[in-house]
Design a protein around this motif. Structure first.
Motif, mmCIF file in Angstrom:
data_model
loop_
_atom_site.group_PDB
_atom_site.id
_atom_site.type_symbol
_atom_site.label_atom_id
_atom_site.label_comp_id
_atom_site.label_asym_id
_atom_site.label_seq_id
_atom_site.Cartn_x
_atom_site.Cartn_y
_atom_site.Cartn_z
ATOM 1 N N ILE A 101 58.468 -18.712 100.821
ATOM 2 C CA ILE A 101 58.773 -20.089 100.437
ATOM 3 C C ILE A 101 57.515 -20.915 100.210
ATOM 4 O O ILE A 101 57.594 -22.019 99.688
ATOM 5 C CB ILE A 101 59.668 -20.771 101.492
ATOM 6 C CG1 ILE A 101 58.988 -20.822 102.861
ATOM 7 C CG2 ILE A 101 61.007 -20.070 101.589
ATOM 8 C CD1 ILE A 101 59.791 -21.598 103.904
ATOM 9 N N LEU A 102 56.369 -20.381 100.599
ATOM 10 C CA LEU A 102 55.114 -21.100 100.399
ATOM 11 C C LEU A 102 53.975 -20.099 100.399
ATOM 12 O O LEU A 102 53.962 -19.169 101.207
ATOM 13 C CB LEU A 102 54.901 -22.133 101.522
ATOM 14 C CG LEU A 102 53.667 -23.012 101.419
ATOM 15 C CD1 LEU A 102 53.770 -23.958 100.220
ATOM 16 C CD2 LEU A 102 53.463 -23.819 102.704
ATOM 17 N N ASN A 103 53.041 -20.300 99.485
ATOM 18 C CA ASN A 103 51.859 -19.448 99.437
ATOM 19 C C ASN A 103 50.653 -20.284 99.815
ATOM 20 O O ASN A 103 50.436 -21.355 99.249
ATOM 21 C CB ASN A 103 51.682 -18.852 98.035
ATOM 22 C CG ASN A 103 50.840 -17.598 98.060
ATOM 23 O OD1 ASN A 103 50.666 -16.979 99.107
ATOM 24 N ND2 ASN A 103 50.305 -17.216 96.928
ATOM 25 N N THR A 104 49.865 -19.846 100.771
ATOM 26 C CA THR A 104 48.690 -20.582 101.221
ATOM 27 C C THR A 104 47.467 -19.682 101.164
ATOM 28 O O THR A 104 47.575 -18.471 100.977
ATOM 29 C CB THR A 104 48.873 -21.083 102.671
ATOM 30 O OG1 THR A 104 48.667 -19.988 103.585
ATOM 31 C CG2 THR A 104 50.260 -21.658 102.894
ATOM 32 N N SER A 105 46.307 -20.284 101.343
ATOM 33 C CA SER A 105 45.070 -19.508 101.344
ATOM 34 C C SER A 105 44.991 -18.583 102.548
ATOM 35 O O SER A 105 44.197 -17.645 102.568
ATOM 36 C CB SER A 105 43.858 -20.455 101.340
ATOM 37 O OG SER A 105 43.851 -21.252 102.514
ATOM 38 N N GLN A 106 45.824 -18.835 103.551
ATOM 39 C CA GLN A 106 45.845 -18.027 104.765
ATOM 40 C C GLN A 106 47.023 -17.050 104.786
ATOM 41 O O GLN A 106 47.310 -16.440 105.799
ATOM 42 C CB GLN A 106 45.936 -18.942 105.999
ATOM 43 C CG GLN A 106 44.877 -20.025 106.063
ATOM 44 C CD GLN A 106 43.508 -19.484 106.386
ATOM 45 O OE1 GLN A 106 43.352 -18.661 107.280
ATOM 46 N NE2 GLN A 106 42.503 -19.934 105.657
ATOM 47 N N GLY A 107 47.728 -16.924 103.663
ATOM 48 C CA GLY A 107 48.866 -16.017 103.608
ATOM 49 C C GLY A 107 50.162 -16.760 103.340
ATOM 50 O O GLY A 107 50.209 -17.990 103.295
ATOM 51 N N GLY A 108 51.239 -16.002 103.161
ATOM 52 C CA GLY A 108 52.517 -16.590 102.805
ATOM 53 C C GLY A 108 53.306 -17.098 103.999
ATOM 54 O O GLY A 108 53.075 -16.708 105.147
ATOM 55 N N ILE A 109 54.247 -18.006 103.715
ATOM 56 C CA ILE A 109 55.227 -18.482 104.692
ATOM 57 C C ILE A 109 56.586 -17.961 104.222
ATOM 58 O O ILE A 109 56.950 -18.131 103.047
ATOM 59 C CB ILE A 109 55.258 -20.021 104.774
ATOM 60 C CG1 ILE A 109 53.847 -20.592 104.933
ATOM 61 C CG2 ILE A 109 56.170 -20.466 105.914
ATOM 62 C CD1 ILE A 109 53.165 -20.260 106.228
ATOM 63 N N TYR A 110 57.338 -17.333 105.138
ATOM 64 C CA TYR A 110 58.567 -16.644 104.758
ATOM 65 C C TYR A 110 59.778 -17.208 105.505
ATOM 66 O O TYR A 110 59.643 -17.796 106.576
ATOM 67 C CB TYR A 110 58.440 -15.148 105.045
ATOM 68 C CG TYR A 110 57.321 -14.496 104.270
ATOM 69 C CD1 TYR A 110 57.560 -13.946 103.016
ATOM 70 C CD2 TYR A 110 56.024 -14.461 104.775
ATOM 71 C CE1 TYR A 110 56.532 -13.364 102.289
ATOM 72 C CE2 TYR A 110 54.988 -13.888 104.055
ATOM 73 C CZ TYR A 110 55.245 -13.340 102.812
ATOM 74 O OH TYR A 110 54.227 -12.781 102.085
ATOM 75 N N LEU A 111 60.941 -17.003 104.929
ATOM 76 C CA LEU A 111 62.181 -17.397 105.592
ATOM 77 C C LEU A 111 62.445 -16.491 106.791
ATOM 78 O O LEU A 111 62.067 -15.319 106.791
ATOM 79 C CB LEU A 111 63.355 -17.299 104.624
ATOM 80 C CG LEU A 111 63.408 -18.334 103.494
ATOM 81 C CD1 LEU A 111 64.477 -17.948 102.494
ATOM 82 C CD2 LEU A 111 63.676 -19.725 104.054
ATOM 83 N N SER A 161 70.682 -24.944 105.276
ATOM 84 C CA SER A 161 69.806 -25.262 104.154
ATOM 85 C C SER A 161 70.521 -25.093 102.819
ATOM 86 O O SER A 161 71.187 -24.088 102.574
ATOM 87 C CB SER A 161 68.567 -24.363 104.178
ATOM 88 O OG SER A 161 67.783 -24.539 103.008
ATOM 89 N N LYS A 162 70.360 -26.079 101.951
ATOM 90 C CA LYS A 162 70.896 -25.975 100.595
ATOM 91 C C LYS A 162 69.871 -25.304 99.683
ATOM 92 O O LYS A 162 70.227 -24.492 98.834
ATOM 93 C CB LYS A 162 71.243 -27.369 100.068
ATOM 94 C CG LYS A 162 72.346 -28.058 100.866
ATOM 95 C CD LYS A 162 72.598 -29.473 100.356
ATOM 96 C CE LYS A 162 73.669 -30.179 101.186
ATOM 97 N NZ LYS A 162 73.862 -31.578 100.746
ATOM 98 N N ARG A 163 68.618 -25.651 99.877
ATOM 99 C CA ARG A 163 67.557 -25.119 99.009
ATOM 100 C C ARG A 163 67.438 -23.599 99.142
ATOM 101 O O ARG A 163 67.272 -22.885 98.163
ATOM 102 C CB ARG A 163 66.227 -25.788 99.399
ATOM 103 C CG ARG A 163 64.972 -25.127 98.834
ATOM 104 C CD ARG A 163 64.759 -25.478 97.394
ATOM 105 N NE ARG A 163 63.566 -24.847 96.848
ATOM 106 C CZ ARG A 163 62.334 -25.324 96.960
ATOM 107 N NH1 ARG A 163 62.123 -26.465 97.612
ATOM 108 N NH2 ARG A 163 61.313 -24.706 96.429
ATOM 109 N N TRP A 164 67.497 -23.102 100.373
ATOM 110 C CA TRP A 164 67.236 -21.681 100.620
ATOM 111 C C TRP A 164 68.515 -20.891 100.909
ATOM 112 O O TRP A 164 68.458 -19.806 101.468
ATOM 113 C CB TRP A 164 66.255 -21.528 101.795
ATOM 114 C CG TRP A 164 65.043 -22.394 101.677
ATOM 115 C CD1 TRP A 164 64.719 -23.449 102.458
ATOM 116 C CD2 TRP A 164 63.990 -22.274 100.709
ATOM 117 N NE1 TRP A 164 63.536 -24.000 102.055
ATOM 118 C CE2 TRP A 164 63.060 -23.296 100.976
ATOM 119 C CE3 TRP A 164 63.745 -21.401 99.646
ATOM 120 C CZ2 TRP A 164 61.904 -23.480 100.224
ATOM 121 C CZ3 TRP A 164 62.599 -21.580 98.889
ATOM 122 C CH2 TRP A 164 61.698 -22.603 99.172
#
Length: 697
Positions: free
Chosen positions: A367-377, A336-339
């Motif tokens: 890397i993402l915040n949602t109504s159901q919690g975060g998404i992590y690397l 990944s280049k972004r992360w």
């Protein structure tokens, strides 16, 4: 008696000749000096009651800050504006909350102030009362409708820096006001697990910034009232690590009794609670952590203990098998280049493994915040992944859905999963960016048709599984390193269709808006984009507009039919389509009826089409060599005939003028393809011609 002589000061600068600025300066000085007589005299002389001193302070705000009720009443009676703001956006109401004077608060609120109004840093009067420990003022404001769980609002620039989001409870915790904390939670229903913009809850604020004595009491209280022990500070330190840093054995013991706590969790520097305890030379906490099963095979524990001359601690560690000193990790470069930077940090830093998964649930790796919690690397067996952490019951349902997506090409699918205690770790192939982010990068060029093809296929695949998405927003489409697009539903908005056509229609309508958003390059927010904003290749404009209209009106073709809409055809296929229609229709009886009202899509858009053709081209086509002259009327049938003849029998002289035939006709007659397409598909006798072209009607 002789009249009293004037002093030099009185005679040199007569009061009446002073400027408005001078009067304002003296008025503010008189207020701060609590000199009621001078205030009255200055107001009578014309001093502006709403004049501002340094940093935007008004006389009213100064009077409130000085806790002078009488002066506050006087200034209000003389027209002082209670809504006036200092340079930082603060009002007299927020000042009154800091002072804690209920009478002044009540007086100000009687003048129509909004109790939940905030300054430029997001502080409300309620928050200020909590911050300053003014419990009586806090109760009064709550009784008047103050929002106990309001989060600090900040502008977009500050939000990007992760500032703001704190609550009154967090303020009380930071300042160590234990009685205020209890009042907020027990009497006012303050939520102990709201997080600020750095993902810190009240417990983290208490342990990170509170004074040691009150922090322990507040921490124990919050834990007793359900505080989430998994929250971390901005450096990734858990509540357990912060408690160790405070050297509170009691709090450490309380935290360890919580089944959810991970004793081997580490901060961004890779230090576990045991490493911190050894570094701080706290034998009691080291012993407690070792007895509770903390790992002793990470970090140079023995070396640190010896450096501290803590021989008893070193002996304790050896009894618990503290021998291993990890070697340096090999250098590793992520795909990944972004992360890249976050992944390299995750690779180098110690983290307790969950099966084959290494992840770090804190804000810098989110890397993402949602109504159901975060998404992590995460790294699963060395593979770069995106990780969603769910409670087992909810996670099992979500896992089943993503497993059902396994055969789909453009739905985000599950890569692997791991389970630890009551948590299920769902691992997905890592994406580089969302569609929304991609469209905000003007330097990058995107194949819009290919993008929309993948989007249509993704939505179609979801419908085939029996679900309507209900949130087709560009932030829910993800793009990987190869440019492939995937649709996700991390907010769990999807609904079972089960014969509810309105759910499918809702998705189609949303898809139409998404098409506009993509074709306008994301220049406007999705909610604001309209057909008037449509901007694409001029050769595609009419088809794109027709596609959006078809989606918007829940066209009977459905998603499958619209996936083969002329917008997705290249220019050569459009030319071949027009030629084939002429070749087919010329041999059908009454073929001309295909374009007669009421079956035609609309009035023929080029009723004088012959005037648009280059004169030399038209003349050459009317008088072909070694053949009879051909008369072309201005009907759509003859235009199709002309297109077919020119493409099949053009000579070099004509081609010099026209260039590429497909492009020539598309530029002259951009609305022709959609006109013919829609006229035929709506005609009960000729719609079969569309089916023979591979179109779903």
């Amino acid at each position: 008696m002789e009249p009293k002589a004037h002093t030099q000061q009185e005679s040199s600068t007569p009061f009446s000749t002073e400027t408005a600025e001078d009067l304002a300066f003296k008025l503010n000085a008189a207020v701060r000096s609590h000199n009621m007589d001078d205030v009255l005299e200055l107001l009578e002389k014309g001093a502006d009651v709403n004049s501002k001193a340094e940093y935007g302070w008004t006389p009213l705000q100064s009077a409130v800050q000085d806790n002078n009720e009488d002066l506050v009443r006087l200034l209000l009676d003389k027209g002082a504006c209670p809504h006036a703001r200092k340079d930082n956006g603060g009002t007299a109401l927020t000042e009154a909350a800091m002072v804690g004077n209920v009478n002044i608060l009540e007086l100000l609120l009687s003048h129509g102030l909004n109790i939940n109004d905030h300054d430029d840093n997001g502080f409300t009067a309620f928050m200020e009362a909590a911050c300053y420990g003014n419990e009586e003022a806090l109760r009064f404001l709550f009784s008047r409708g103050a929002n106990v769980n309001l989060r600090r609002e900040v502008n977009e620039e500050k939000a990007k820096l992760l500032k703001g989001g704190e609550t009154a409870l967090m303020d009380a915790c930071k300042k160590g006001h234990f009685s205020v904390v209890k009042t907020l939670v027990q009497e006012m229903g303050a939520d102990v697990n709201i997080c600020d913009n750095k993902d810190r809850n009240a417990l983290i604020h208490a342990l990170k910034e509170g004074c040691a004595k009150s922090a322990v009491s507040i921490g124990q209280f919050l834990l007793d009232h359900g505080a989430d022990v998994k929250s971390k500070d901005e450096c990734g330190k858990s509540a357990l690590i912060l408690a160790v840093e405070m050297r509170s054995a009691d709090l450490v013991e309380t935290l360890l009794k919580k089944g959810e706590i991970d004793i081997d969790d580490a901060g961004e520097e890779g230090n576990t609670a045991l490493m911190v305890a050894v570094e701080k030379n706290d034998y009691e906490i080291v012993k407690l952590l070792c007895e509770k099963g903390a790992r002793t095979d990470v970090g140079n524990l023995i070396e640190v203990a010896n450096r501290n001359r803590a021989h008893e601690t070193a002996r304790l560690l050896r009894r618990h098998n503290a021998r291993f000193v990890p070697g340096a990790l090999q250098d590793w470069e992520p795909s990944s280049k972004r992360w890249r930077d976050q992944l390299k940090n995750l690779y180098r830093t110690y983290r307790p493994m969950v099966g084959k998964l290494k992840t770090f649930q804190y804000i810098k790796h989110r890397i993402l915040n949602t109504s159901q919690g975060g998404i992590y690397l995460g790294l699963h067996g060395g593979t770069e992944v995106a990780v969603r952490i769910r409670r087992s019951m909810e996670g099992d349902e979500e896992k089943k859905f993503f497993e059902d997506c396994g055969s789909c090409k453009h739905l985000l699918k599950l890569f692997q999963s791991e389970k630890h205690k009551d948590d299920l770790y769902l691992c997905f192939p890592l994406w580089e960016k969302s569609l929304e982010e991609h469209l905000q990068e003007p330097a990058e060029q995107m194949d819009y048709k290919d993008t929309l093809r993948m989007i249509f296929q993704a939505v179609g695949e979801l419908h085939s599984l029996g679900f309507a998405h209900q949130d087709l927003h560009p932030r829910n489409f993800f793009i990987d390193l190869d440019g492939k697009i995937y649709l996700a539903d991390f907010d769990n908005r999807r609904k079972l269709i089960e014969g509810q056509k309105e759910l499918v229609n809702s998705d189609l309508k949303a898809l139409g808006r998404l098409v506009l958003y993509v074709l306008t390059g994301g220049r406007k927010p999705l909610e604001q984009v309209s057909k008037e904003d449509l901007a694409c290749d001029p050769l595609d404009y009419e088809e794109a507009l027709d596609l959006v209209k078809s989606l918007d009106c829940h066209d009977e073709r459905g998603l499958e039919g619209l996936s083969n809409h002329p917008y997705f055809w290249n220019k050569q296929r459009r030319l071949d389509f027009l030629k084939t229609i002429w070749n087919t229709i010329k041999i059908l009886p009454d073929g001309k009826d295909a374009f007669q009202a009421p079956n035609a899509a609309e009035h023929f858009p080029y009723p004088q089409w012959t005037t648009k053709i280059d004169k030399c081209v038209l003349s050459a086509m009317k008088n072909p060599p070694k053949a009879k002259p051909i008369h072309y009327s201005n009907s759509v049938i003859d235009l199709l005939r002309f297109i077919r003849n020119l493409d099949e029998h053009a000579n070099k002289k004509i081609s010099k003028v026209t260039g590429d035939h497909a492009e020539y006709f598309l530029k002259l007659f951009p609305a022709l393809t959609t006109y013919v397409y829609n006229s035929l598909r709506r005609h009960p006798r000729y719609r079969h011609l569309m089916e023979s072209q591979g179109c779903v009607c």
